[in-house]
Motif scaffolding. Sequence first.
Motif, mmCIF file in Angstrom:
data_model
loop_
_atom_site.group_PDB
_atom_site.id
_atom_site.type_symbol
_atom_site.label_atom_id
_atom_site.label_comp_id
_atom_site.label_asym_id
_atom_site.label_seq_id
_atom_site.Cartn_x
_atom_site.Cartn_y
_atom_site.Cartn_z
ATOM 1 N N GLU A 63 43.523 38.224 40.417
ATOM 2 C CA GLU A 63 43.622 36.783 40.244
ATOM 3 C C GLU A 63 42.245 36.330 39.805
ATOM 4 O OE1 GLU A 63 45.350 33.235 39.837
ATOM 5 O OE2 GLU A 63 46.467 34.980 40.552
ATOM 6 N N PRO A 64 42.062 36.052 38.490
ATOM 7 C CA PRO A 64 40.724 35.766 37.971
ATOM 8 C C PRO A 64 39.933 34.779 38.824
ATOM 9 C CG PRO A 64 42.272 35.904 36.172
ATOM 10 C CD PRO A 64 43.080 35.969 37.450
ATOM 11 N N ASP A 65 38.718 35.197 39.132
ATOM 12 C CA ASP A 65 37.751 34.419 39.906
ATOM 13 C C ASP A 65 38.197 34.146 41.342
ATOM 14 O OD1 ASP A 65 36.343 34.443 37.550
ATOM 15 O OD2 ASP A 65 36.790 32.369 37.037
ATOM 16 N N GLU A 66 39.270 34.818 41.811
ATOM 17 C CA GLU A 66 39.754 34.582 43.174
ATOM 18 C C GLU A 66 39.920 35.844 44.008
ATOM 19 O OE1 GLU A 66 42.935 31.870 43.776
ATOM 20 O OE2 GLU A 66 42.251 30.558 42.166
ATOM 21 N N ARG A 67 40.601 36.873 43.468
ATOM 22 C CA ARG A 67 40.827 38.062 44.292
ATOM 23 C C ARG A 67 41.098 39.303 43.439
ATOM 24 N NH1 ARG A 67 45.589 35.234 45.131
ATOM 25 N NH2 ARG A 67 47.404 36.297 44.301
ATOM 26 N N VAL A 68 40.841 40.444 44.078
ATOM 27 C CA VAL A 68 41.057 41.764 43.489
ATOM 28 C C VAL A 68 41.596 42.651 44.605
ATOM 29 C CG1 VAL A 68 39.922 43.767 42.452
ATOM 30 C CG2 VAL A 68 39.111 41.467 41.906
ATOM 31 N N ASN A 69 42.654 43.428 44.324
ATOM 32 C CA ASN A 69 43.196 44.362 45.309
ATOM 33 C C ASN A 69 43.472 45.706 44.658
ATOM 34 O OD1 ASN A 69 43.495 42.647 47.714
ATOM 35 N ND2 ASN A 69 44.893 41.502 46.415
ATOM 36 N N TRP A 70 43.035 46.761 45.334
ATOM 37 C CA TRP A 70 43.239 48.133 44.873
ATOM 38 C C TRP A 70 43.926 48.940 45.975
ATOM 39 C CZ3 TRP A 70 37.300 49.008 44.294
ATOM 40 C CH2 TRP A 70 36.793 48.304 43.209
ATOM 41 N N GLY A 85 40.228 45.164 49.145
ATOM 42 C CA GLY A 85 40.404 43.830 48.595
ATOM 43 C C GLY A 85 39.122 43.017 48.640
ATOM 44 N N PHE A 86 38.968 42.193 47.637
ATOM 45 C CA PHE A 86 37.871 41.239 47.552
ATOM 46 C C PHE A 86 38.502 39.861 47.355
ATOM 47 C CE2 PHE A 86 36.350 45.213 45.778
ATOM 48 C CZ PHE A 86 35.039 45.343 46.223
ATOM 49 N N ARG A 87 38.120 38.887 48.162
ATOM 50 C CA ARG A 87 38.574 37.514 47.990
ATOM 51 C C ARG A 87 37.339 36.638 47.869
ATOM 52 N NH1 ARG A 87 39.859 33.818 51.911
ATOM 53 N NH2 ARG A 87 39.871 35.480 53.466
ATOM 54 N N LEU A 88 37.334 35.766 46.872
ATOM 55 C CA LEU A 88 36.164 34.938 46.567
ATOM 56 C C LEU A 88 36.468 33.471 46.827
ATOM 57 C CD1 LEU A 88 35.333 36.564 43.101
ATOM 58 C CD2 LEU A 88 34.614 37.332 45.373
ATOM 59 N N THR A 89 35.584 32.817 47.578
ATOM 60 C CA THR A 89 35.710 31.382 47.802
ATOM 61 C C THR A 89 34.353 30.723 47.567
ATOM 62 O OG1 THR A 89 35.321 31.634 50.184
ATOM 63 C CG2 THR A 89 37.609 31.581 49.463
ATOM 64 N N PRO A 92 30.437 25.152 48.173
ATOM 65 C CA PRO A 92 29.912 24.135 47.255
ATOM 66 C C PRO A 92 28.535 23.601 47.614
ATOM 67 C CG PRO A 92 32.150 23.602 47.966
ATOM 68 C CD PRO A 92 31.699 24.780 48.759
ATOM 69 N N ASP A 93 28.271 23.348 48.876
ATOM 70 C CA ASP A 93 26.991 22.754 49.237
ATOM 71 C C ASP A 93 25.823 23.715 49.071
ATOM 72 O OD1 ASP A 93 28.115 24.209 51.363
ATOM 73 O OD2 ASP A 93 26.928 23.132 52.848
ATOM 74 N N LYS A 94 26.127 25.010 48.864
ATOM 75 C CA LYS A 94 25.063 25.997 48.677
ATOM 76 C C LYS A 94 25.062 26.596 47.272
ATOM 77 C CE LYS A 94 24.612 27.350 53.459
ATOM 78 N NZ LYS A 94 24.464 28.444 54.381
ATOM 79 N N ARG A 95 25.987 26.168 46.421
ATOM 80 C CA ARG A 95 26.123 26.763 45.084
ATOM 81 C C ARG A 95 26.216 28.275 45.197
ATOM 82 N NH1 ARG A 95 21.772 23.369 41.605
ATOM 83 N NH2 ARG A 95 22.870 21.394 41.657
ATOM 84 N N ALA A 96 27.128 28.697 46.054
ATOM 85 C CA ALA A 96 27.261 30.119 46.347
ATOM 86 C C ALA A 96 28.737 30.488 46.461
ATOM 87 C CB ALA A 96 26.529 30.449 47.645
ATOM 88 N N VAL A 97 28.957 31.788 46.541
ATOM 89 C CA VAL A 97 30.288 32.361 46.697
ATOM 90 C C VAL A 97 30.308 33.139 47.998
ATOM 91 C CG1 VAL A 97 31.955 33.986 45.702
ATOM 92 C CG2 VAL A 97 30.554 32.562 44.194
ATOM 93 N N LEU A 98 31.386 32.987 48.751
ATOM 94 C CA LEU A 98 31.587 33.815 49.931
ATOM 95 C C LEU A 98 32.554 34.919 49.539
ATOM 96 C CD1 LEU A 98 30.772 34.076 52.896
ATOM 97 C CD2 LEU A 98 32.854 32.796 53.475
ATOM 98 N N VAL A 99 32.106 36.148 49.678
ATOM 99 C CA VAL A 99 32.932 37.320 49.360
ATOM 100 C C VAL A 99 33.514 37.835 50.667
ATOM 101 C CG1 VAL A 99 32.969 39.649 48.405
ATOM 102 C CG2 VAL A 99 31.463 37.915 47.394
#
Length: 139
Positions: A63-70, A85-89, A92-99
Amino acid sequence: MPEILHTLQILSTRSKVYKAITEQNGLRGWWTRFTMAEPTVGYINEFGFGGEFKFRMRIDDLEPDERVNWTCVSGHEEWEGTQIGFRLTDIPDKRAVLVHFEHTNWTRTDGAFPQCSYDWAQYLRSLKQYVEHGKGTPS
């Protein structure tokens, strides 16, 4: 079933992190230089350690820019049938991504499991370095 779970914050965009975990050059930059990969559902990515391809992972979900599962289809016998699996969220207040990372469907907690959990933590640190600074520490 036992699970390996990790989360980490990366100062970047989801798009940049997603490319690092799905594209061949990205995976080579933080996990293992011996990677053959294509971001296509059903494709079998190959990851080698020590110059040999040892792990084959089927891409089950993208799911582009959201998740990957193998799913591991071959390699170390304890890995076979496990799922990664990788899920990305956004943060916003840190201009960061939580993996959110998971390696699930293990049949036991002895054997390779403890070392694998440690290794994933190290590789996820490499992912963070790769995305934030352009240089990871792949095998």
